[in-house]
Structure formats: structure tokens, C-alpha cells
Design an enzyme around this catalytic site. Structure first.
Site, short mmCIF file in Angstrom:
data_model
loop_
_atom_site.label_atom_id
_atom_site.label_comp_id
_atom_site.label_asym_id
_atom_site.label_seq_id
_atom_site.Cartn_x
_atom_site.Cartn_y
_atom_site.Cartn_z
N ASP A 204 -6.56 17.38 41.85
CA ASP A 204 -6.88 16.85 40.35
C ASP A 204 -5.40 16.78 39.83
O ASP A 204 -4.76 18.13 39.70
CB ASP A 204 -7.65 17.91 39.91
CG ASP A 204 -8.00 17.49 38.48
OD1 ASP A 204 -7.00 17.11 37.78
OD2 ASP A 204 -9.29 17.72 38.00
N HIS A 205 -4.90 15.67 39.62
CA HIS A 205 -3.59 15.44 39.21
C HIS A 205 -3.04 16.44 38.17
O HIS A 205 -1.94 16.63 37.93
CB HIS A 205 -2.95 14.25 39.23
CG HIS A 205 -3.43 13.46 37.77
ND1 HIS A 205 -4.33 12.86 37.66
CD2 HIS A 205 -2.57 13.20 36.86
CE1 HIS A 205 -4.55 12.29 36.56
NE2 HIS A 205 -3.44 12.60 35.97
N HIS A 267 -10.46 16.96 35.15
CA HIS A 267 -9.55 17.46 34.24
C HIS A 267 -9.72 18.45 33.07
O HIS A 267 -9.08 19.31 33.00
CB HIS A 267 -8.61 16.36 33.62
CG HIS A 267 -8.37 15.31 34.53
ND1 HIS A 267 -7.86 15.47 35.95
CD2 HIS A 267 -8.34 13.83 34.35
CE1 HIS A 267 -7.71 14.19 36.66
NE2 HIS A 267 -7.87 13.38 35.70
C1 BG6 Z 1 -7.46 9.60 35.69
C2 BG6 Z 1 -8.70 9.17 35.09
O1 BG6 Z 1 -7.84 10.72 36.57
O2 BG6 Z 1 -6.78 10.29 34.49
C3 BG6 Z 1 -8.09 8.09 34.12
O3 BG6 Z 1 -9.37 8.48 36.24
C4 BG6 Z 1 -7.45 8.71 33.03
O4 BG6 Z 1 -9.29 7.31 33.51
C5 BG6 Z 1 -6.21 9.20 33.87
O5 BG6 Z 1 -6.57 7.51 32.37
C6 BG6 Z 1 -5.32 10.23 32.74
O6 BG6 Z 1 -4.21 10.87 33.31
P1 BG6 Z 1 -3.03 11.09 32.63
O7 BG6 Z 1 -2.22 11.81 33.82
O8 BG6 Z 1 -2.27 9.67 32.09
O9 BG6 Z 1 -3.19 12.02 31.48
#
Ligand code: BG6
Length: 514
Positions: A204-205, A267
């Protein structure tokens, strides 16, 4: 020619990743190599790791996908990816050449054993050429429908086993991990039929973002905040992840997914768990993940009536985003004309444990909102009695700005200079950029680096993923059985549907609209 073992293949730049030692030599195999995630995130992250001497001097990157492509074509795709990445400094020709020579490509069908034979051969060649000690990292960046097939084929080709007692084989699996609890459990079963849990890294990044990791340091590295971090002092918590972008070119995925599955299940529940968890006994994968799991297990199941009251969904209509007219979700390319997919969710969660009983956590996420901002805002209880004539004293807020203005702000009341005892809310601000300079590593570099070092603390465990789905599933069921929603119900460029404001107003509160 492979670079000699003693020197870095790519000359180090300043090292925002601050790795003291490069990771083990290894081959990194990317499934879904011609896809969007590989271009936008994975290749730039791997290049950054190499440029910052966090990859071992001996490494190989092998792209795998269905598209027929030569090694050179894949290298060109990688070069474009690095050049176009806003997070990566464009390399000079020589530096790129050093990196690119370690990159190759194997095309084939994901469900075809032949493709894995070719891959196994390529890995053996790379192993010999670069002395990779048999270490292998597989990265699943394909559409989720292909995961089970790839995992099983890796098992059958003997690629999931470490090649010797001293080597490792690990797999990173992108989100979404399943589309509900049942499918997540099934996928867990498939994965664990082939790999051992300690080989599996569910990514989960958000957990790789510096500011998210700092939340743990903020809470458990300081003595002064933790005593306040509970129901005695906290009135409520608001977690917002707002995006200005619409669905872009991802409708094929998003229209079958929606904000609840895409953002809340992963997230947002991760952020809530990190805010709410108890201090872990040690900072390691088992202890941290155990504590996060307990948070999810402490959120009681909700009845249909509660879900109707406490979970709001929305879909954007046409409007104005960042000064430009933009179409509604249903007019976006590849979106179904009557789509009932939600692009916005706001919900109230209660965590029934000794620390948080009675403290609402409000979560909100959406596309086409007025600002790109992710923040965790904690409102403390008001002073029990105001002795001043001026009674309108703002409560204290602690705001952790996850992105884009990374930092932490604490608001408190101060006396406005002058003869009257007038009160104004002011802030104490910590800004990452001012304190540490620009250039935090990307979340993907951090997490890939952690995986290569065998540290799973910032990755999800199978039971955590299933526990998160268990909270989301009843909402999905409820929505499936409810009459079709009256979408669109918010204009692009606004803070979501009126019901979202109502959700907090019912409790005498308001969203902080940053
Ligand atoms: C991803 C989702 O996991 O996270 C996207 O699939 C979303 O829909 C993105 O835009 C948001 O990531 P960040 O790092 O730009 O907040």
C-alpha cells in the site's frame, strides 16, 4: 558488460533514501511491465534506488508482459518513464547506459507455462552474468485478475522457492488485494499455497510516504503527545484524502471499483490504523502489524440503518476544476452512461476500545475535489471553562499534512495585541521542506528498498487485508441492495455532496476544508 562487484553500476547522487548499505544483489521481475504503474512509478523508483546506491552494484531488471517487445524497446520505455517522472532527476547518457544495460524483457502469456520457462532461463543467465546469488523479487503490477494465475505459474515453474539456503525469493503484490473479503481470502490462500507469508509483501504505497512513516515517529518518538492521544483529550479525528484529478484514463479499472474499494479499504484505513494503534512492543513487522490489526478488529460491525446514516457516497458531475470546465464522471471516456460508481465517500467510524471509545473518526476521500490534499486532523477537547469575556475560543487542532505541503501544524489560542482581552487562533508549524530541504524519496523507492532488505513492517499482512475488507463488505452489500443513488450529487470542484457536511453537522461538528 556487467559492472565489477566492487563499484556501483550507477554513480551515486545525493542520497535522499539514506541507505547505509545497498540491498542484496537481486533480479527484479516486473509483471505488467508495459503498464501504467511500471512507467509512472516502478521504473523511476528503481532508477532512483540505483542512482542513490541503494541497489546492489549487481542487479537485473526483467520486464514481463503480454506485449511483444524487444529488450531495446523495453529499455526505451524505461528511459521515457524516467525522463517523464516528476520525482526523478533525468540522468545523463552515460549514467542511463549503466542502468539500462541491466534491463531486459521477456514477453509471454501470463497463463502459459512456456513464458515462465523463458523467464526461468533468463533469470539463470542474469544470475550467472551478474552473480545475483539466486535472489529474486517478483513484482505483480498487472490488473488484479492476473495475480492468481501468475502466482500459480511461478510455483509450478519452481520460481517461488529460494534457489539455495542463502538466497531469497519475495513477491510484492499491488493493491487492490481482492475485491471483497471472500476474494481476498481466496487470493491469500493461492499466495500461501505457493509462497510462505514471510516471502509476501502486500503493498500500500501510502505506507511508504515519508509523512505517513513520520506519524509513527511523531507518536512514539516524543513523550509529550502520547499522553493526550486518547478519548480524554481528543474530541474527534478527521482524515481527508482529496484529489483534484478525475478518473483520467483509468475508467476500465475504476468504474468497477469505486472510491470505497480504491481508497477507503486500503489507504484510508491504513492511516486510521496508524493514528489509532497502541504503541508496538518493538518496531518490527510482527509487532506493528499486530497493533494495526487490533484497531480494525475494534471497529464494530454496522447495521444497514447505521450504514445509511454514517456512510455517504457521491459521484461528481460537470464543474470547474483548477479553473477549467471539466465533464462529469459519467461523461468521462469509457465510463458507463448510467454508472452508479462512487467517486466520493465520507464515513464515520467508531473504534470500540479503551483508548478511543466515543471518539468519532471521520474519513473522507474523493476525486475532483477543490484541492489535492491528504491530511489527518485531530481536534482536541475544548477547555472545560472559559474565564475570558470573549467566549468564542477555537479548539486546538493538530494537523498532520501528508501531502502536498508536508508538515505538522498545531493551533492554539493567543491574545491579540491591544487593550482588550481579544483571542485569536494561531499556529505552530513544522514544514518538511524548511527543516530537511526538498527531495523526499518516493513511496515506491522506500518500499521496494524495504522489500529487498526483507523488512515487511510497512507492508500488509494477509489477516490485516481481510480485516479491512470485513469493514468494507457490509457497505458494499448495503449499496448493492439499495435503490440506485441519485448521481451525480456533487459538482466537480466542490467538497462533495451536501450529505457529507450533514454527517458531521448531525454530531455538531464541521469538516475542516483545508
Ligand atoms: C491509488 C488509487 O492507490 O492511489 C488512485 O488507485 C489514487 O485512484 C491514488 O489516485 C492516490 O495516490 P497519491 O499518492 O497520489 O495520493
Amino acid at each position: 558488460m556487467p559492472a565489477p562487484a566492487s563499484e556501483s553500476a550507477v554513480q551515486p547522487e545525493t542520497n535522499p533514501l539514506r541507505c547505509e548499505m545497498p540491498a542484496d544483489p537481486c533480479a527484479i521481475v516486473i509483471f505488467g511491465a508495459s503498464g501504467d504503474l511500471t512507467k509512472r512509478k516502478l521504473i523511476p523508483a528503481l532508477y532512483d534506488l540505483a542512482a542513490n546506491a541503494c541497489l546492489a552494484p549487481r542487479f537485473a531488471i526483467v520486464g514481463c508482459a503480454r506485449t511483444a517487445m524487444s529488450d531495446d524497446e523495453f529499455r526505451r520505455l524505461c528511459a521515457d518513464a524516467v525522463r517523464d517522472s516528476p520525482e526523478t532527476r533525468t540522468p545523463g547518457e552515460a549514467q542511463w547506459g549503466e542502468f539500462a544495460k541491466n534491463v531486459s524483457y521477456v514477453g509471454g502469456n501470463y497463463d502459459h507455462p512456456e513464458a515462465y520457462k523463458k523467464l526461468a532461463q533468463r533469470l539463470e543467465e542474469m544470475d550467472k552474468k551478474y552473480k545475483l546469488q539466486g535472489n529474486r523479487l517478483f513484482y505483480l503490477a498487472t490488473p488484479p485478475g492476473a495475480y492468481a494465475n501468475i502466482i500459480e505459474q511461478l510455483g509450478q515453474a519452481g520460481l517461488a522457492r529460494p534457489q539455495s539456503d542463502h538466497s531469497w525469493a519475495r513477491i510484492i503484490i499491488e493493491k487492490p488485494f481482492g475485491s471483497d473479503r471472500e476474494s481476498a481470502a481466496k487470493l491469500n490462500q493461492t499466495v500461501l499455497g505457493v509462497f510462505k507469508e514471510k516471502q509476501v509483501y502486500r503493498i500500500d504505497h501510502y505506507l511508504g510516504k515519508e509523512t505517513v512513516q513520520n506519524l509513527l515517529v511523531f507518536r512514539f518518538g516524543n513523550g509529550i503527545f502520547e499522553p493526550l492521544w486518547n478519548r480524554n483529550y481528543v474530541d474527534h479525528v478527521q482524515i481527508t484524502a482529496a484529489e483534484t484529478l478525475g478518473v483520467e484514463h483509468r475508467a476500465a479499472f475504476y468504474d468497477n471499483t469505486g472510491a470505497l474499494r480504491d481508497m477507503i479499504q486500503s489507504h484510508m484505513l491504513q492511516l486510521a490504523s496508524l493514528v489509532a494503534m497502541e504503541p508496538p512492543a518493538t518496531f518490527d513487522a510482527t509487532a506493528v502489524r499486530n497493533e494495526k490489526l487490533k484497531v480494525l478488529q475494534s471497529i464494530p460491525p454496522r447495521s444497514t440503518e447505521q450504514i445509511d446514516r454514517e456512510v455517504v457516497r457521491g459521484q461528481y458531475g460537470p464543474g470547474k476544476s483548477e479553473g477549467k470546465e471539466v465533464p462529469g464522471y459519467r461523461e468521462e471516456p469509457d465510463v458507463h452512461k448510467n454508472s452508479a460508481t462512487e467517486t466520493f465517500v465520507a464515513e464515520k467510524l467508531l473504534i470500540d476500545n479503551w483508548r478511543w471509545a466515543g471518539v468519532p473518526f471521520y474519513l473522507r476521500t474523493g476525486k475532483r475535489l477543490p484541492r489535492r490534499v491528504t491530511e489527518i486532523a485531530i481536534q482536541f477537547r475544548r477547555a472545560p471553562h472559559i474565564v475570558f469575556r470573549e467566549k468564542n475560543v477555537e479548539p486546538n487542532w493538530l494537523v498532520l499534512n501528508i501531502q502536498p505541503d508536508e508538515g505538522i501544524t498545531l493551533s492554539f489560542s493567543a491574545k491579540l495585541p491591544g487593550a482588550e482581552m481579544a483571542i485569536k487562533s494561531v499556529t505552530m508549524d513544522f514544514c518538511y521542506r524548511t527543516a530537511f530541504g526538498p527531495g523526499s524519496p518516493s513511496a515506491y523507492s522506500t518500499l521496494i528498498n524495504d522489500c529487498m532488505r526483507g523488512d515487511a513492517t510497512l507492508f500488509d499482512r494477509g489477516d490485516n487485508v481481510e480485516a479491512a475488507w470485513a469493514l468494507v463488505d457490509p457497505v458494499l452489500d448495503c449499496w448493492i441492495n439499495a435503490p440506485a443513488p441519485r448521481f451525480p450529487n456533487y459538482a466537480a470542484g466542490t467538497w462533495g455532496p451536501a450529505e457529507s457536511d450533514q454527517l458531521l453537522e448531525n454530531d455538531g461538528r464541521h469538516w475542516r476544508n483545508p
